[in-house]
Motif scaffolding. Sequence first.
Motif, mmCIF file in Angstrom:
data_model
loop_
_atom_site.group_PDB
_atom_site.id
_atom_site.type_symbol
_atom_site.label_atom_id
_atom_site.label_comp_id
_atom_site.label_asym_id
_atom_site.label_seq_id
_atom_site.Cartn_x
_atom_site.Cartn_y
_atom_site.Cartn_z
ATOM 1 N N THR A 18 0.815 -1.214 0.000
ATOM 2 C CA THR A 18 0.000 0.000 0.000
ATOM 3 C C THR A 18 0.851 1.268 0.000
ATOM 4 O OG1 THR A 18 -1.744 -1.155 1.193
ATOM 5 C CG2 THR A 18 -1.806 1.239 1.255
ATOM 6 N N GLU A 19 1.922 1.279 0.795
ATOM 7 C CA GLU A 19 2.676 2.516 1.030
ATOM 8 C C GLU A 19 3.897 2.713 0.154
ATOM 9 O OE1 GLU A 19 3.551 2.649 5.211
ATOM 10 O OE2 GLU A 19 1.425 2.589 5.760
ATOM 11 N N GLU A 20 4.541 1.645 -0.268
ATOM 12 C CA GLU A 20 5.774 1.789 -1.055
ATOM 13 C C GLU A 20 5.460 2.383 -2.424
ATOM 14 O OE1 GLU A 20 9.044 0.867 -0.260
ATOM 15 O OE2 GLU A 20 8.551 0.114 1.731
ATOM 16 N N MET A 21 6.390 3.159 -2.926
ATOM 17 C CA MET A 21 6.212 3.805 -4.225
ATOM 18 C C MET A 21 6.874 3.040 -5.370
ATOM 19 S SD MET A 21 4.342 6.383 -3.537
ATOM 20 C CE MET A 21 4.471 7.584 -4.849
ATOM 21 N N PRO A 34 18.650 -12.928 -15.140
ATOM 22 C CA PRO A 34 17.637 -12.107 -14.469
ATOM 23 C C PRO A 34 17.856 -10.628 -14.788
ATOM 24 C CG PRO A 34 18.621 -13.676 -12.943
ATOM 25 C CD PRO A 34 19.452 -13.706 -14.198
ATOM 26 N N GLN A 35 16.763 -9.921 -15.006
ATOM 27 C CA GLN A 35 16.803 -8.506 -15.373
ATOM 28 C C GLN A 35 15.933 -7.700 -14.413
ATOM 29 O OE1 GLN A 35 18.727 -7.354 -17.956
ATOM 30 N NE2 GLN A 35 19.443 -9.455 -18.166
ATOM 31 N N PRO A 36 16.489 -7.209 -13.289
ATOM 32 C CA PRO A 36 15.695 -6.419 -12.345
ATOM 33 C C PRO A 36 15.522 -4.978 -12.829
ATOM 34 C CG PRO A 36 17.920 -6.729 -11.509
ATOM 35 C CD PRO A 36 17.844 -7.463 -12.811
ATOM 36 N N ASN A 37 14.320 -4.450 -12.639
ATOM 37 C CA ASN A 37 14.007 -3.062 -12.966
ATOM 38 C C ASN A 37 13.143 -2.485 -11.865
ATOM 39 O OD1 ASN A 37 14.803 -2.451 -15.966
ATOM 40 N ND2 ASN A 37 14.049 -4.542 -15.927
ATOM 41 N N LEU A 38 13.481 -1.289 -11.423
ATOM 42 C CA LEU A 38 12.668 -0.599 -10.430
ATOM 43 C C LEU A 38 11.466 0.018 -11.139
ATOM 44 C CD1 LEU A 38 12.762 0.002 -7.396
ATOM 45 C CD2 LEU A 38 13.853 2.175 -7.953
ATOM 46 N N VAL A 39 10.246 -0.295 -10.671
ATOM 47 C CA VAL A 39 9.030 0.195 -11.323
ATOM 48 C C VAL A 39 8.052 0.738 -10.283
ATOM 49 C CG1 VAL A 39 9.222 -1.408 -13.281
ATOM 50 C CG2 VAL A 39 7.885 -2.079 -11.276
ATOM 51 N N GLY A 40 7.224 1.669 -10.717
ATOM 52 C CA GLY A 40 6.080 2.075 -9.927
ATOM 53 C C GLY A 40 5.014 1.002 -10.078
ATOM 54 N N PHE A 41 4.128 0.904 -9.095
ATOM 55 C CA PHE A 41 3.123 -0.155 -9.151
ATOM 56 C C PHE A 41 1.891 0.269 -8.364
ATOM 57 C CE2 PHE A 41 5.101 -0.663 -5.139
ATOM 58 C CZ PHE A 41 4.126 -1.172 -4.290
ATOM 59 N N LEU A 42 0.809 -0.391 -8.677
ATOM 60 C CA LEU A 42 -0.436 -0.182 -7.951
ATOM 61 C C LEU A 42 -0.979 -1.549 -7.571
ATOM 62 C CD1 LEU A 42 -2.535 1.932 -7.033
ATOM 63 C CD2 LEU A 42 -3.681 1.561 -9.226
ATOM 64 N N TRP A 43 -1.183 -1.767 -6.287
ATOM 65 C CA TRP A 43 -1.752 -3.017 -5.784
ATOM 66 C C TRP A 43 -3.262 -2.913 -5.829
ATOM 67 C CZ3 TRP A 43 -2.873 -4.204 -0.110
ATOM 68 C CH2 TRP A 43 -3.236 -5.537 0.058
ATOM 69 N N ARG A 108 0.401 11.156 -8.364
ATOM 70 C CA ARG A 108 0.235 12.472 -8.987
ATOM 71 C C ARG A 108 1.373 13.443 -8.651
ATOM 72 N NH1 ARG A 108 -3.821 14.908 -11.498
ATOM 73 N NH2 ARG A 108 -5.407 13.546 -10.628
ATOM 74 N N GLU A 109 1.726 13.521 -7.388
ATOM 75 C CA GLU A 109 2.778 14.469 -6.987
ATOM 76 C C GLU A 109 4.094 14.145 -7.691
ATOM 77 O OE1 GLU A 109 5.068 15.455 -2.879
ATOM 78 O OE2 GLU A 109 2.866 15.454 -2.776
ATOM 79 N N ALA A 110 4.475 12.872 -7.739
ATOM 80 C CA ALA A 110 5.721 12.477 -8.401
ATOM 81 C C ALA A 110 5.634 12.695 -9.909
ATOM 82 C CB ALA A 110 6.023 11.017 -8.097
ATOM 83 N N ILE A 111 4.486 12.389 -10.496
ATOM 84 C CA ILE A 111 4.301 12.595 -11.933
ATOM 85 C C ILE A 111 4.410 14.077 -12.270
ATOM 86 C CG2 ILE A 111 2.562 12.565 -13.778
ATOM 87 C CD1 ILE A 111 1.616 9.867 -12.625
ATOM 88 N N ALA A 113 5.897 16.440 -10.613
ATOM 89 C CA ALA A 113 7.256 16.939 -10.373
ATOM 90 C C ALA A 113 8.221 16.525 -11.481
ATOM 91 C CB ALA A 113 7.763 16.435 -9.022
ATOM 92 N N ARG A 114 8.087 15.314 -11.971
ATOM 93 C CA ARG A 114 9.054 14.811 -12.947
ATOM 94 C C ARG A 114 8.629 15.006 -14.400
ATOM 95 N NH1 ARG A 114 11.480 8.771 -13.517
ATOM 96 N NH2 ARG A 114 12.936 9.276 -15.166
ATOM 97 N N PHE A 115 7.310 14.913 -14.671
ATOM 98 C CA PHE A 115 6.833 14.940 -16.058
ATOM 99 C C PHE A 115 5.964 16.151 -16.386
ATOM 100 C CE2 PHE A 115 7.816 10.571 -15.103
ATOM 101 C CZ PHE A 115 8.502 10.160 -16.216
ATOM 102 N N GLY A 116 5.518 16.874 -15.369
ATOM 103 C CA GLY A 116 4.675 18.038 -15.592
ATOM 104 C C GLY A 116 3.197 17.735 -15.481
ATOM 105 N N ASP A 117 2.778 16.599 -16.050
ATOM 106 C CA ASP A 117 1.365 16.206 -15.945
ATOM 107 C C ASP A 117 1.212 14.738 -16.325
ATOM 108 O OD1 ASP A 117 1.183 15.980 -18.798
ATOM 109 O OD2 ASP A 117 0.715 18.105 -18.926
ATOM 110 N N ALA A 118 0.027 14.201 -16.069
ATOM 111 C CA ALA A 118 -0.248 12.784 -16.303
ATOM 112 C C ALA A 118 -0.254 12.431 -17.790
ATOM 113 C CB ALA A 118 -1.569 12.394 -15.655
ATOM 114 N N VAL A 119 -0.639 13.370 -18.637
ATOM 115 C CA VAL A 119 -0.663 13.107 -20.079
ATOM 116 C C VAL A 119 0.753 12.861 -20.589
ATOM 117 C CG1 VAL A 119 -1.206 14.107 -22.336
ATOM 118 C CG2 VAL A 119 -2.826 14.351 -20.428
ATOM 119 N N THR A 120 1.698 13.665 -20.133
ATOM 120 C CA THR A 120 3.096 13.495 -20.541
ATOM 121 C C THR A 120 3.641 12.171 -20.020
ATOM 122 O OG1 THR A 120 3.363 15.887 -20.559
ATOM 123 C CG2 THR A 120 5.378 14.565 -20.509
#
Length: 139
Positions: A18-21, A34-43, A108-111, A113-120
């Motif tokens: 729930t809490e991890e980003m 093995p190919q590890p990649n750090l990803v955002g996720f939604l449970w 939303r806050e991270a998006i 800050a890094r991309f400007g908006d959700a569409v981008t």
Amino acid sequence: MIPDRSTAFGERVRRRLTEEMAIWLTTVGRDGTPQPNLVGFLWDGGDGLLTYNQAGAKRLAHIRRRPLVSLHFDSNGGGDVVVLSGTAEVVDDQPAVPDNPAWLEKYREAIDARFGDAVTFAAAFPVPVRIRVTRVRGS
């Protein structure tokens, strides 16, 4: 598959889901590496996780070829280990990020800050992958 919340481990797994980003998603490359990649996720609150990926990400080909994956959180020095195993699938039945209220609530806050908006962000990460968790282990 997610451990019952009545156990200390189950509560910890649920809290982290729930809490991890970010979570490490490990696929297997063509050569078996093995190919590890750090990803955002939604449970989804059950046995499913959703990620959004770049269209050219090699992990998409890995998933199509070998859908068994593992995921894990950083272990905070080895004392909070959570490893999930499951089956990943590139899907087309998920909304794009701007139309996914749960994703936007979490990121939303991270998006912004890094991309400007959700569409981008959605243009950069348009490919949804659903992971069905089949096993959880840890300490």
